[in-house]
Design a protein around this motif. Structure first.
Motif, short mmCIF file in Angstrom:
data_model
loop_
_atom_site.label_atom_id
_atom_site.label_comp_id
_atom_site.label_asym_id
_atom_site.label_seq_id
_atom_site.Cartn_x
_atom_site.Cartn_y
_atom_site.Cartn_z
N THR A 31 -6.92 15.66 2.46
CA THR A 31 -8.59 16.03 1.70
C THR A 31 -8.84 16.32 2.70
O THR A 31 -8.45 17.15 3.72
CB THR A 31 -9.13 14.41 1.13
OG1 THR A 31 -10.06 14.14 2.26
CG2 THR A 31 -9.08 13.40 0.46
N GLY A 32 -9.87 17.01 1.83
CA GLY A 32 -10.49 18.43 3.15
C GLY A 32 -11.50 17.87 4.09
O GLY A 32 -11.94 18.58 5.09
N THR A 33 -11.74 16.40 3.72
CA THR A 33 -12.35 15.73 4.94
C THR A 33 -11.66 15.06 5.36
O THR A 33 -12.51 14.00 6.22
CB THR A 33 -13.43 14.98 4.22
OG1 THR A 33 -13.41 14.58 3.04
CG2 THR A 33 -14.67 16.44 3.76
N GLY A 34 -10.42 14.57 5.35
CA GLY A 34 -9.86 12.94 5.93
C GLY A 34 -8.58 12.80 5.46
O GLY A 34 -7.48 13.15 4.91
N PHE A 35 -8.52 11.52 4.96
CA PHE A 35 -7.21 11.24 3.73
C PHE A 35 -8.01 9.93 2.91
O PHE A 35 -8.94 10.03 2.92
CB PHE A 35 -6.10 10.80 5.34
CG PHE A 35 -5.24 11.00 5.75
CD1 PHE A 35 -4.78 11.88 5.78
CD2 PHE A 35 -6.05 11.34 7.17
CE1 PHE A 35 -3.21 12.46 6.40
CE2 PHE A 35 -5.27 12.37 8.62
CZ PHE A 35 -4.66 13.13 7.27
N THR A 36 -6.82 10.41 2.18
CA THR A 36 -7.85 9.34 0.75
C THR A 36 -6.71 7.24 0.72
O THR A 36 -6.90 7.19 1.98
CB THR A 36 -6.21 9.50 -0.58
OG1 THR A 36 -4.69 9.03 -0.06
CG2 THR A 36 -6.25 10.90 -1.13
N LYS A 37 -7.45 6.97 0.25
CA LYS A 37 -7.78 5.52 0.62
C LYS A 37 -6.31 4.88 0.94
O LYS A 37 -6.11 4.57 1.55
CB LYS A 37 -8.66 4.81 -0.24
CG LYS A 37 -7.85 2.83 -0.44
CD LYS A 37 -9.08 2.46 -1.33
CE LYS A 37 -9.03 0.81 -0.86
NZ LYS A 37 -9.46 0.18 -2.57
N GLY A 38 -5.21 5.86 -0.01
CA GLY A 38 -3.85 5.35 0.19
C GLY A 38 -3.10 4.22 -0.86
O GLY A 38 -3.75 3.91 -1.35
N THR A 39 -2.13 5.02 -0.99
CA THR A 39 -1.16 3.91 -1.47
C THR A 39 -0.43 2.62 -0.85
O THR A 39 0.48 3.11 0.24
CB THR A 39 -0.74 4.54 -3.35
OG1 THR A 39 0.16 5.45 -2.76
CG2 THR A 39 -1.81 5.25 -3.69
N THR A 40 0.22 1.81 -1.28
CA THR A 40 1.30 1.32 -0.64
C THR A 40 2.53 2.13 -0.89
O THR A 40 3.78 2.52 -2.31
CB THR A 40 1.99 -0.59 -1.62
OG1 THR A 40 0.54 -0.86 -1.32
CG2 THR A 40 2.64 -0.70 -0.72
N TRP A 41 3.40 2.33 0.19
CA TRP A 41 4.68 3.50 -0.30
C TRP A 41 5.59 2.23 0.19
O TRP A 41 7.09 2.58 -1.04
CB TRP A 41 4.87 4.16 0.49
CG TRP A 41 5.95 5.14 0.94
CD1 TRP A 41 6.26 6.39 0.38
CD2 TRP A 41 7.06 5.68 1.59
NE1 TRP A 41 6.82 7.02 0.45
CE2 TRP A 41 7.55 6.41 0.95
CE3 TRP A 41 7.50 4.72 2.83
CZ2 TRP A 41 8.99 6.37 1.85
CZ3 TRP A 41 8.47 4.93 2.97
CH2 TRP A 41 9.32 5.93 2.56
N VAL A 42 6.13 1.46 0.77
CA VAL A 42 7.22 0.12 0.62
C VAL A 42 6.57 -1.37 0.94
O VAL A 42 5.16 -1.25 2.25
CB VAL A 42 8.25 0.69 1.85
CG1 VAL A 42 9.54 -0.68 2.44
CG2 VAL A 42 8.54 1.87 1.65
N THR A 43 7.04 -2.29 1.15
CA THR A 43 6.57 -3.52 0.85
C THR A 43 7.60 -4.01 1.03
O THR A 43 8.89 -3.93 -0.01
CB THR A 43 5.75 -4.23 -0.47
OG1 THR A 43 4.50 -3.11 -0.02
CG2 THR A 43 5.26 -5.55 -0.39
N SER A 44 8.39 -4.66 1.97
CA SER A 44 9.13 -5.73 2.39
C SER A 44 9.07 -6.60 3.73
O SER A 44 8.65 -6.74 4.34
CB SER A 44 10.66 -4.26 2.60
OG SER A 44 11.64 -5.44 3.47
N PRO A 45 9.58 -7.91 3.36
CA PRO A 45 9.57 -8.72 4.14
C PRO A 45 10.32 -8.76 5.90
O PRO A 45 9.56 -9.05 6.81
CB PRO A 45 9.80 -10.58 3.92
CG PRO A 45 10.43 -9.71 2.40
CD PRO A 45 10.41 -8.08 1.77
#
Length: 165
Positions: A31-45
């Motif tokens: 973003t203009g001031t940093g980064f977003t809170k984020g989303t889960t991209w990969v989940t795996s044991p």
């Protein structure tokens, strides 16, 4: 919930965080001031054993037991390192980028950096007693020549054109 951030990397304006305790990789957009809170991209044991990651469009995850896991667009890709005479004992870092044609794996227990192609075929091994306490590596490419930097204890060692060795 407990976090165990094993590594962070950037690619194409995004920040990726490997959280081994949650078995996931989070993606954060700039973003203009940093980064977003984020989303889960990969989940795996299988991420619980990951110690390092590298991104070139695909994400390569290095596990404590010496395996490499590859994800492309969030989907697991078949990937296997070529069998080595001396297997990876305690790998600590992996590096690649979209400008680099190889994977570099730091195996400090065996005083070496293992270089493979991006299909897992062994290209070469760089061995030095100076790598015995190594914790991190980085590769740059300038005018077609790669330079390897290895952080060991409180020193940085430079290997020019490791592909030519």
């Amino acid at each position: 919930t407990t976090q165990r951030i094993s590594d962070i990397a950037t690619y194409n304006g995004k920040l990726y965080i490997l959280d081994a305790a949650k078995d996931q990789i989070m993606s954060h957009s700039a973003t203009g001031t940093g980064f977003t809170k984020g989303t889960t991209w990969v989940t795996s044991p299988e991420l619980s054993n990951a110690v390092s990651m590298a991104i070139d469009g695909a994400i390569y995850l290095l596990t404590a037991d010496g395996n490499v896991i590859k994800y492309l667009r969030g989907a697991d890709q078949h990937f296997a390192l070529e069998e080595m005479q001396t297997p990876l004992t305690s790998p600590v870092d992996i590096f690649t980028s979209d400008a680099i044609t190889s994977l570099y794996i730091l195996d400090s227990a065996n005083n070496r950096v293992v270089v493979t192609d991006k299909d897992g075929a062994l290209i070469r091994q760089l061995v030095s007693d100076k790598f015995n306490k190594a914790s991190s590596l980085f590769v740059t490419k300038d005018k077609g020549k790669e330079t390897l930097y290895v952080l060991s204890s409180d020193s940085v060692f430079e290997v020019k054109s490791p592909a030519a060795l």
